[in-house]
Design a protein around this motif. Structure first.
Motif, PDB file in Angstrom:
ATOM      1  N   ASN A  50       0.838  -1.212   0.000  1.00 59.43           N
ATOM      2  CA  ASN A  50       0.000   0.000   0.000  1.00 59.43           C
ATOM      3  C   ASN A  50       0.866   1.252   0.000  1.00 59.43           C
ATOM      4  O   ASN A  50       0.605   2.217  -0.733  1.00 59.43           O
ATOM      5  CB  ASN A  50      -0.941   0.006   1.202  1.00 59.43           C
ATOM      6  CG  ASN A  50      -2.068  -0.987   1.051  1.00 59.43           C
ATOM      7  OD1 ASN A  50      -2.441  -1.360  -0.062  1.00 59.43           O
ATOM      8  ND2 ASN A  50      -2.627  -1.440   2.165  1.00 59.43           N
ATOM      9  N   GLU A  51       1.919   1.245   0.822  1.00 57.85           N
ATOM     10  CA  GLU A  51       2.849   2.381   0.858  1.00 57.85           C
ATOM     11  C   GLU A  51       3.531   2.559  -0.500  1.00 57.85           C
ATOM     12  O   GLU A  51       3.667   3.671  -1.001  1.00 57.85           O
ATOM     13  CB  GLU A  51       3.929   2.140   1.930  1.00 57.85           C
ATOM     14  CG  GLU A  51       3.517   2.494   3.341  1.00 57.85           C
ATOM     15  CD  GLU A  51       4.711   2.440   4.273  1.00 57.85           C
ATOM     16  OE1 GLU A  51       5.851   2.607   3.794  1.00 57.85           O
ATOM     17  OE2 GLU A  51       4.509   2.220   5.475  1.00 57.85           O
ATOM     18  N   ILE A  74       2.560   1.685  -3.461  1.00 53.36           N
ATOM     19  CA  ILE A  74       1.663   2.200  -4.498  1.00 53.36           C
ATOM     20  C   ILE A  74       1.483   3.713  -4.348  1.00 53.36           C
ATOM     21  O   ILE A  74       1.467   4.445  -5.345  1.00 53.36           O
ATOM     22  CB  ILE A  74       0.300   1.484  -4.447  1.00 53.36           C
ATOM     23  CG1 ILE A  74       0.474  -0.002  -4.801  1.00 53.36           C
ATOM     24  CG2 ILE A  74      -0.693   2.131  -5.398  1.00 53.36           C
ATOM     25  CD1 ILE A  74       1.114  -0.258  -6.148  1.00 53.36           C
ATOM     26  N   TYR A  75       1.373   4.190  -3.121  1.00 52.95           N
ATOM     27  CA  TYR A  75       1.273   5.638  -2.905  1.00 52.95           C
ATOM     28  C   TYR A  75       2.555   6.339  -3.357  1.00 52.95           C
ATOM     29  O   TYR A  75       2.519   7.439  -3.927  1.00 52.95           O
ATOM     30  CB  TYR A  75       0.987   5.948  -1.437  1.00 52.95           C
ATOM     31  CG  TYR A  75      -0.467   5.870  -1.087  1.00 52.95           C
ATOM     32  CD1 TYR A  75      -1.387   6.786  -1.607  1.00 52.95           C
ATOM     33  CD2 TYR A  75      -0.942   4.879  -0.238  1.00 52.95           C
ATOM     34  CE1 TYR A  75      -2.731   6.716  -1.295  1.00 52.95           C
ATOM     35  CE2 TYR A  75      -2.301   4.794   0.081  1.00 52.95           C
ATOM     36  CZ  TYR A  75      -3.189   5.715  -0.449  1.00 52.95           C
ATOM     37  OH  TYR A  75      -4.528   5.639  -0.146  1.00 52.95           O
ATOM     38  N   GLU A  76       3.692   5.690  -3.113  1.00 52.71           N
ATOM     39  CA  GLU A  76       4.970   6.248  -3.559  1.00 52.71           C
ATOM     40  C   GLU A  76       5.007   6.354  -5.080  1.00 52.71           C
ATOM     41  O   GLU A  76       5.500   7.341  -5.634  1.00 52.71           O
ATOM     42  CB  GLU A  76       6.122   5.363  -3.068  1.00 52.71           C
ATOM     43  CG  GLU A  76       7.495   5.761  -3.567  1.00 52.71           C
ATOM     44  CD  GLU A  76       7.985   7.076  -2.987  1.00 52.71           C
ATOM     45  OE1 GLU A  76       8.952   7.640  -3.544  1.00 52.71           O
ATOM     46  OE2 GLU A  76       7.402   7.560  -1.999  1.00 52.71           O
ATOM     47  N   CYS A  77       4.463   5.341  -5.757  1.00 52.36           N
ATOM     48  CA  CYS A  77       4.415   5.358  -7.225  1.00 52.36           C
ATOM     49  C   CYS A  77       3.562   6.522  -7.720  1.00 52.36           C
ATOM     50  O   CYS A  77       3.887   7.159  -8.724  1.00 52.36           O
ATOM     51  CB  CYS A  77       3.847   4.037  -7.752  1.00 52.36           C
ATOM     52  SG  CYS A  77       4.937   2.618  -7.505  1.00 52.36           S
ATOM     53  N   LYS A  78       2.456   6.787  -7.011  1.00 49.78           N
ATOM     54  CA  LYS A  78       1.586   7.900  -7.388  1.00 49.78           C
ATOM     55  C   LYS A  78       2.289   9.236  -7.166  1.00 49.78           C
ATOM     56  O   LYS A  78       2.162  10.157  -7.986  1.00 49.78           O
ATOM     57  CB  LYS A  78       0.286   7.843  -6.588  1.00 49.78           C
ATOM     58  CG  LYS A  78      -0.603   6.659  -6.955  1.00 49.78           C
ATOM     59  CD  LYS A  78      -1.864   6.625  -6.104  1.00 49.78           C
ATOM     60  CE  LYS A  78      -2.752   5.442  -6.496  1.00 49.78           C
ATOM     61  NZ  LYS A  78      -3.975   5.358  -5.651  1.00 49.78           N
ATOM     62  N   ILE A  79       3.044   9.334  -6.076  1.00 48.58           N
ATOM     63  CA  ILE A  79       3.792  10.553  -5.792  1.00 48.58           C
ATOM     64  C   ILE A  79       4.848  10.792  -6.862  1.00 48.58           C
ATOM     65  O   ILE A  79       5.090  11.933  -7.288  1.00 48.58           O
ATOM     66  CB  ILE A  79       4.461  10.458  -4.405  1.00 48.58           C
ATOM     67  CG1 ILE A  79       3.385  10.476  -3.299  1.00 48.58           C
ATOM     68  CG2 ILE A  79       5.459  11.599  -4.185  1.00 48.58           C
ATOM     69  CD1 ILE A  79       3.917  10.177  -1.922  1.00 48.58           C
ATOM     70  N   ARG A  80       5.454   9.696  -7.336  1.00 52.02           N
ATOM     71  CA  ARG A  80       6.468   9.793  -8.397  1.00 52.02           C
ATOM     72  C   ARG A  80       5.833  10.042  -9.755  1.00 52.02           C
ATOM     73  O   ARG A  80       6.523  10.191 -10.754  1.00 52.02           O
ATOM     74  CB  ARG A  80       7.295   8.512  -8.435  1.00 52.02           C
ATOM     75  CG  ARG A  80       8.246   8.349  -7.253  1.00 52.02           C
ATOM     76  CD  ARG A  80       8.787   6.935  -7.174  1.00 52.02           C
ATOM     77  NE  ARG A  80       9.401   6.510  -8.423  1.00 52.02           N
ATOM     78  CZ  ARG A  80       9.675   5.240  -8.728  1.00 52.02           C
ATOM     79  NH1 ARG A  80       9.351   4.270  -7.878  1.00 52.02           N
ATOM     80  NH2 ARG A  80      10.236   4.954  -9.879  1.00 52.02           N
TER      81      ARG A  80
END
Length: 306
Positions: free
Chosen positions: A8-9, A11-17
């Protein structure tokens, strides 16, 4: 720490990138399947429990199920990104995927269109109505710019400026490709027909290519357009009539016309020249021989220069 919590973390990192939705979806789905398998077959729920032997067993299962090497390498790529995130954030000390070897892929030579077939494809549709004109413009753009299917779907009216097409490629990297006079002319015709068709309809987006109801064209729509074009002109059964084959046609034709591989790599949006080289592996020996004659060292020497 639970594998699902780390995912989950991640995937959020991927969205931030600001990774593309397709990349994020593949990372989420691929690693979810891996986590589910580890839980059900190895009773592993925490990321600290995962060993390289567990991941190798998961990959070997894919081989047993006769999965393609390219598909398996896609899974390994997804796992590498996930566990690298875990290492970078100190959830684990060692990345267990690094001991999982890539699958050796067999080289598949993609047979592309001849010049005559490309011309026939560009004329498979007419400008008689909106959908015909849209489809004709799409095929010409695929053949004349080497654009990827999903990149074409994301084009907007502002992507075109004079004779330059700005493309948002993989990793949200922008690149620019020249628009030939032939494509420019077709775009003028298409815009006129498109504006007339949607004149009395409410459109809530500015995508360049729209469905009959005004929605953004999908990847499947473009695939179907190419399939129909191939059927209309009677394309050979041994040639896959697809947007990706258009991309190969573009790459090989550009090389035949004299472009250097570095410039071609930039135009195709490749991060590595070795990827571009794969597009040229199916070039016929005759084409290579013809190029060698035109670029003969002695024939091209300018005697006026030392």
């Amino acid at each position: 720490m639970l594998l699902k919590a780390v995912l989950n973390e991640f995937i959020y990192e991927c969205k931030i990138r600001n990774l593309t939705p397709q990349t994020i979806k593949s990372y989420r789905n691929g690693n979810n399947l891996m986590i589910q398998w580890l839980n059900e077959n190895r009773n592993i729920t925490d990321i600290e429990q995962v060993k390289s032997t567990d991941l190798k067993a998961y990959i070997f299962l894919k081989f047993d199920n006769k999965a393609k090497e390219s598909y398996i390498n896609g899974i390994i790529k997804q796992m590498r990104a996930f566990f690298k995130y875990a290492v970078d954030n100190e959830y684990i000390a060692v990345n267990p995927v690094l001991k999982v070897n890539w699958a050796k892929e067999s080289k598949t030579l993609i047979k592309t269109f001849t010049n005559k077939q490309a011309v026939k494809l560009s004329n498979a549709f007419t400008n008689s109505n909106y959908l015909e004109s849209r489809n004709k413009t799409i095929i010409i753009m695929l053949l004349d710019t080497g654009i990827r299917n999903n990149e074409l779907c994301m084009l907007t009216d502002t992507s075109i400026s004079d004779n330059v097409l700005t493309i948002l490629g993989k990793g949200n990297k922008e690149r620019q490709v020249g628009i030939s006079p032939l494509l420019q002319k077709q775009l003028i015709i298409y815009h006129r027909i498109k504006n007339a068709y949607f004149q009395d309809k409410q459109i809530h987006n500015d995508f360049l290519f729209l469905s009959r109801t005004g929605r953004k064209c999908t990847v499947n729509t473009i695939e179907n357009i190419m399939t129909e074009a191939g059927a209309r002109i009677g394309i050979d059964d041994n040639i896959r009539c697809s947007p990706h084959t258009c991309r190969h046609f573009y790459a090989q034709t550009m090389v035949k016309n004299g472009i250097d591989i570095y410039s071609l790599s930039r135009l195709l949006g490749h991060g590595n020249i070795s990827i571009t080289q794969r597009y040229l592996e199916s070039m016929l020996d005759k084409d290579i021989v013809d190029r060698s004659i035109k670029t003969s060292p002695l024939m091209t020497i300018d005697n006026r220069k030392d």
